[in-house]
Design an enzyme around this catalytic site. Sequence first.
Site, PDB file in Angstrom:
ATOM      1  N   GLU A 401       0.837  -1.198   0.000  1.00 31.45           N
ATOM      2  CA  GLU A 401       0.000   0.000   0.000  1.00 31.45           C
ATOM      3  C   GLU A 401       0.876   1.254   0.000  1.00 31.45           C
ATOM      4  O   GLU A 401       1.736   1.411   0.866  1.00 31.45           O
ATOM      5  CB  GLU A 401      -0.911  -0.016   1.226  1.00 31.45           C
ATOM      6  CG  GLU A 401      -1.906  -1.168   1.215  1.00 31.45           C
ATOM      7  CD  GLU A 401      -2.481  -1.480   2.585  1.00 31.45           C
ATOM      8  OE1 GLU A 401      -2.293  -0.656   3.508  1.00 31.45           O
ATOM      9  OE2 GLU A 401      -3.103  -2.539   2.756  1.00 31.45           O
ATOM     10  N   LEU A 430      -6.250  -2.218  -0.642  1.00 33.22           N
ATOM     11  CA  LEU A 430      -6.064  -2.182   0.803  1.00 33.22           C
ATOM     12  C   LEU A 430      -6.540  -3.507   1.398  1.00 33.22           C
ATOM     13  O   LEU A 430      -7.640  -3.620   1.925  1.00 33.22           O
ATOM     14  CB  LEU A 430      -6.832  -1.000   1.403  1.00 33.22           C
ATOM     15  CG  LEU A 430      -6.315  -0.453   2.729  1.00 33.22           C
ATOM     16  CD1 LEU A 430      -6.812   0.966   2.946  1.00 33.22           C
ATOM     17  CD2 LEU A 430      -6.729  -1.329   3.892  1.00 33.22           C
ATOM     18  N   GLU A 432      -4.415  -6.711   3.350  1.00 29.61           N
ATOM     19  CA  GLU A 432      -3.196  -7.442   3.704  1.00 29.61           C
ATOM     20  C   GLU A 432      -3.311  -8.923   3.351  1.00 29.61           C
ATOM     21  O   GLU A 432      -2.313  -9.550   3.006  1.00 29.61           O
ATOM     22  CB  GLU A 432      -2.890  -7.253   5.193  1.00 29.61           C
ATOM     23  CG  GLU A 432      -2.290  -5.891   5.527  1.00 29.61           C
ATOM     24  CD  GLU A 432      -3.295  -4.751   5.444  1.00 29.61           C
ATOM     25  OE1 GLU A 432      -2.871  -3.597   5.236  1.00 29.61           O
ATOM     26  OE2 GLU A 432      -4.507  -5.022   5.593  1.00 29.61           O
ATOM     27  N   GLN A 454       2.310  -2.130   5.877  1.00 33.46           N
ATOM     28  CA  GLN A 454       2.607  -0.739   6.193  1.00 33.46           C
ATOM     29  C   GLN A 454       3.007  -0.515   7.646  1.00 33.46           C
ATOM     30  O   GLN A 454       3.916   0.260   7.936  1.00 33.46           O
ATOM     31  CB  GLN A 454       1.391   0.118   5.837  1.00 33.46           C
ATOM     32  CG  GLN A 454       1.703   1.556   5.553  1.00 33.46           C
ATOM     33  CD  GLN A 454       0.532   2.235   4.882  1.00 33.46           C
ATOM     34  OE1 GLN A 454      -0.479   2.537   5.529  1.00 33.46           O
ATOM     35  NE2 GLN A 454       0.635   2.474   3.590  1.00 33.46           N
ATOM     36  N   PRO A 461      -4.691  -9.059   9.532  1.00 39.75           N
ATOM     37  CA  PRO A 461      -5.595  -9.684   8.556  1.00 39.75           C
ATOM     38  C   PRO A 461      -4.909 -10.702   7.652  1.00 39.75           C
ATOM     39  O   PRO A 461      -5.591 -11.504   7.004  1.00 39.75           O
ATOM     40  CB  PRO A 461      -6.101  -8.484   7.729  1.00 39.75           C
ATOM     41  CG  PRO A 461      -5.906  -7.300   8.611  1.00 39.75           C
ATOM     42  CD  PRO A 461      -4.664  -7.594   9.384  1.00 39.75           C
ATOM     43  N   HIS A 500      -0.048   1.710  15.261  1.00 39.63           N
ATOM     44  CA  HIS A 500       1.124   1.888  14.407  1.00 39.63           C
ATOM     45  C   HIS A 500       2.439   1.542  15.110  1.00 39.63           C
ATOM     46  O   HIS A 500       3.483   1.517  14.460  1.00 39.63           O
ATOM     47  CB  HIS A 500       1.223   3.346  13.926  1.00 39.63           C
ATOM     48  CG  HIS A 500       0.015   3.813  13.180  1.00 39.63           C
ATOM     49  ND1 HIS A 500      -1.065   4.391  13.817  1.00 39.63           N
ATOM     50  CD2 HIS A 500      -0.291   3.767  11.865  1.00 39.63           C
ATOM     51  CE1 HIS A 500      -1.981   4.696  12.916  1.00 39.63           C
ATOM     52  NE2 HIS A 500      -1.547   4.320  11.727  1.00 39.63           N
TER      53      HIS A 500
END
Length: 694
Positions: A401, A430, A432, A454, A461, A500
Amino acid sequence: MAKLAVASEPPRNAPDESHDWARVAYLVNLSRALDAMEEERLVPEKKVLYQFSARGHDMAQILLGCRLTERHDAACGYYRSRPLLLSLGVDPEIALASAMARSGGYSGGRDIGTVFNYPNPHGASALPMCGGVGAQYTPTAGWAQAIEYHRTVLNNAAYEGAIGVVLGGDGSVASNGFWAALTIATTQALPMLFYIEDNGFGISVPSTFQTPGGDIAKNLGSWSGLEIISGDGTEPQEAAALIDQAMAHVRDRKGPCLLRLTVPRLQGHSFQDTQSYKSARVVEDEWRRDPLPKLKSYLVPALLSQAQWDEIDARAKADAEDALARAETRPVADPVTVTRNVFSEDGDLQAMGGQWTSGYVPPPSTPTPVPEGQRINMVTAIRRTLEHEMTINDRVVLFGEDIGPKGGVHAVTLGLQEKFGQARVFDTSLSEEGIIGRAVGMAMAGLVPVPEIQFRKYAEPATEQINDCGTMRWRTDNRFAAPMVVRVPGGFFKCGDPWHSQTNEVAFVHQPGWMVAAPSNAEDAVGLLRTALRGNDPVIFFEHRSMLDFAWARRPYPGDDFALPFGKAKTTRSGDDITIVTWGAMVPRCEEAAEGRSADVLDLRTLMPWDKAAVLASVRRTRRCLIVHEDLKTAGFGAEIAALVADEAFMDLDAPVARLTMPDIPSPHNPVLLDFAVPSVAGIRAKIDDLLAF
């Protein structure tokens, strides 16, 4: 708008002579004989532990398999796909030996006998199926994309006309994998056939629970870029015509096609299934649709006499008995071999998958750096390594992505699409599941996929595809492998948050078959990434966000030939009183905390494999051990290190083995909270002093 083709009632003409109907009849009867043998004898005798009948699905599958004629065709099926494998040329002895979990076969007894694979150097292959429903779709999309790459980028004419075919039941169309693959195939116009065998039930659940109205073909009528064909898979003439129509569409490079054929499931989901959820009328209606009597009626007497049909049936039964006799002579695999082939082993190359099976030989390399120029950050070091390896190896493909024109959210791939083109560096949808699943298919087709996830948390997923990829070599007994390099940024950076900043490297270590790299600096990142890109195993390459542009992590570029072996720790600071074991962003903190103390600081660099010998040697000399990592304490990788030291160096210790980690919480966002949670220099120093004073 997609075109929905629905066959009308076919005329009862003479059999189409473009099909080898005698072979079709033989294979259907052979499939029935194998099913009956298992159900009536081998399951009751406990020689077969898992059995899934293909009755009702068999004829259409065989018609499909007989049309897979190109050298680079591949199909990925599911647990009711044995008829397809028979049509591709799988020996029934192998099929039965696999069902009985004997040596050889699909897995040598490591996997369920209905989980198929068939590496075929002379024709169409059956890609290794997975036990999870819907997990077959995205790897097949990756295979189809690799066909286009071989054809258009590598200019290999042998891939002209080749296609990827994925088989799935009506229940599987509710899975993430189905929709991810559908998006990939249609947005990329891939040569991929979705072959949906709709028997009306997903185990006990009607197909109306999987898709509105129970008809996936009808529901996808407005899906752009997809040819949709639907019809009856029990009528020989209709099924053959629709399969040929679908095949022609995909082979002519007109885009992907979804072919839905309705078929009856004439037995339960598995042998143990009593079908109590079906009424007697439903069962009767299903048996009235049995394709075997329809096939006989279609061929006799128009093409075959009754005597010829009987001879075919008798030969199929005799061949099944002969196959059983041969399969029974196969022993169970030697138990000591069950730990082999988790990773690649010297001198024992997999039959299919990865660049090594195509004759790839890694260029000469050295573990000794030859520094060039100014110090560079880890972002630049990774980008330069990718650029060099892509320049010398046109099988390397980058995707994920936002990695194209944007260059990735961390700028690692900046400028690479401009240099190598959109076929080699491209953005994805988008998903995974789709990113890793397609990487699996591309790797099996001989490419070197380098997908990016990312952020670490976003890998969740894709967990099923990650697991299935890692176990592929082991569960196929080295018949297939899917080497790739998955780049995963993660960890804190200035601040944190639960989405993140997760590390959780231990989850990857706990996935059999994956190597895991966690470099702390630019030089090690170059050496480990180069080894991964030239290797023959799947690799998780963990890029710590805090280290990507951290001044401490900057190093001169170590040269285009620099490659580091996995499983070799680096002693970044030497001492005699304590061993500190760490990796990633904790390395500079441990070095700073150890100032003024006589300490060994070991940067593991890779967590699978990890350097047990270096840790034990250091601990036996210093007699103290502190393990520092950013991940959570409970079940973190530090627990594995502590257990090893306790098991093998307990009598050498002068103090308890200690761990300093984050508490068992997600990464907090506010920098003040983050600083409290992540091991700090002051906290590490205090722990060192506690152990030294013990």
